[in-house]
Design a protein around this motif. Structure first.
Motif, short mmCIF file in Angstrom:
data_model
loop_
_atom_site.label_atom_id
_atom_site.label_comp_id
_atom_site.label_asym_id
_atom_site.label_seq_id
_atom_site.Cartn_x
_atom_site.Cartn_y
_atom_site.Cartn_z
N SER A 1 34.68 4.97 70.97
CA SER A 1 35.29 5.77 72.03
C SER A 1 34.23 6.53 72.82
N PHE B 1 34.69 9.24 74.13
CA PHE B 1 35.02 10.66 73.99
C PHE B 1 34.49 11.25 72.68
N ARG C 1 31.27 12.24 70.52
CA ARG C 1 29.84 12.56 70.69
C ARG C 1 29.03 11.82 69.63
N ARG D 1 29.56 14.75 79.25
CA ARG D 1 30.99 14.95 79.50
C ARG D 1 31.28 16.46 79.48
N THR E 1 34.22 17.45 78.19
CA THR E 1 35.01 17.59 76.97
C THR E 1 34.69 16.46 75.99
N TRP E 2 34.85 16.78 74.73
CA TRP E 2 34.63 15.82 73.64
C TRP E 2 35.76 15.97 72.63
N LEU E 3 35.98 14.94 71.83
CA LEU E 3 36.91 15.07 70.72
C LEU E 3 36.21 15.79 69.57
N ILE F 1 40.54 18.51 71.38
CA ILE F 1 39.62 18.30 72.49
C ILE F 1 38.84 19.60 72.61
N SER G 1 32.42 20.93 76.16
CA SER G 1 31.00 20.67 75.97
C SER G 1 30.29 21.97 75.66
N ASP H 1 38.90 15.14 83.25
CA ASP H 1 38.22 14.84 82.00
C ASP H 1 39.19 14.94 80.82
N ILE I 1 41.21 11.71 78.22
CA ILE I 1 41.39 11.66 76.77
C ILE I 1 42.86 11.52 76.43
#
Length: 135
Positions: A25, A27, A29, A38, A40-42, A64, A67, A80, A84
């Protein structure tokens, strides 16, 4: 350099997204992408689970998160977050991310309403009842 902002808060995911849906994915990191790639990240968690086959480590995304990079330019934060959400249908997303810009009163947020990431701007209400919109 440009105008930068700070992000805080997170958007929870229910049920959590299992690792099988997250492998590869964009999303998640990894060492191959930078924190500032990004907005945002999971957010992943690992749990130890005892099974009949032995001890297993279960990875899943529970939220979520923003960053953690310095000097973010956050235009498009709602897009963003929405990317997701769209990639993980069948999950419920709740919560918000707060944006604080360099200059006062630059403050706004992105929340999730009915599966859609929505940008929200506050109103300032003066003691005499008059209002101003923060833009």
């Amino acid at each position: 350099m440009g105008y930068t902002s700070r992000l805080s808060g997170e958007i929870t995911i229910n049920p959590p997204i299992p690792w099988g849906e997250l492998q590869g994915s964009p999303f998640v990191r990894t060492p191959d992408n930078d924190e500032w790639d990004r907005l945002t990240w999971l957010r992943l968690v690992e749990d130890t689970v005892e099974t009949d086959d032995g001890t297993l480590i279960r990875k899943q995304a529970i939220a979520i998160r923003p960053s953690e990079a310095d000097e973010l330019r956050v235009h498009g934060l709602d897009r963003d977050v929405q990317a997701i959400i769209d990639a993980h249908l069948g999950h419920t997303f709740e919560g918000l991310m707060l944006v604080r810009g360099e200059e006062s009163p630059d403050i706004w947020r992105v929340s999730v309403q009915d599966g859609c990431a929505v940008e929200e701007r506050p109103r300032i209400v003066w003691p005499d009842g008059t209002e101003e919109t923060v833009s």
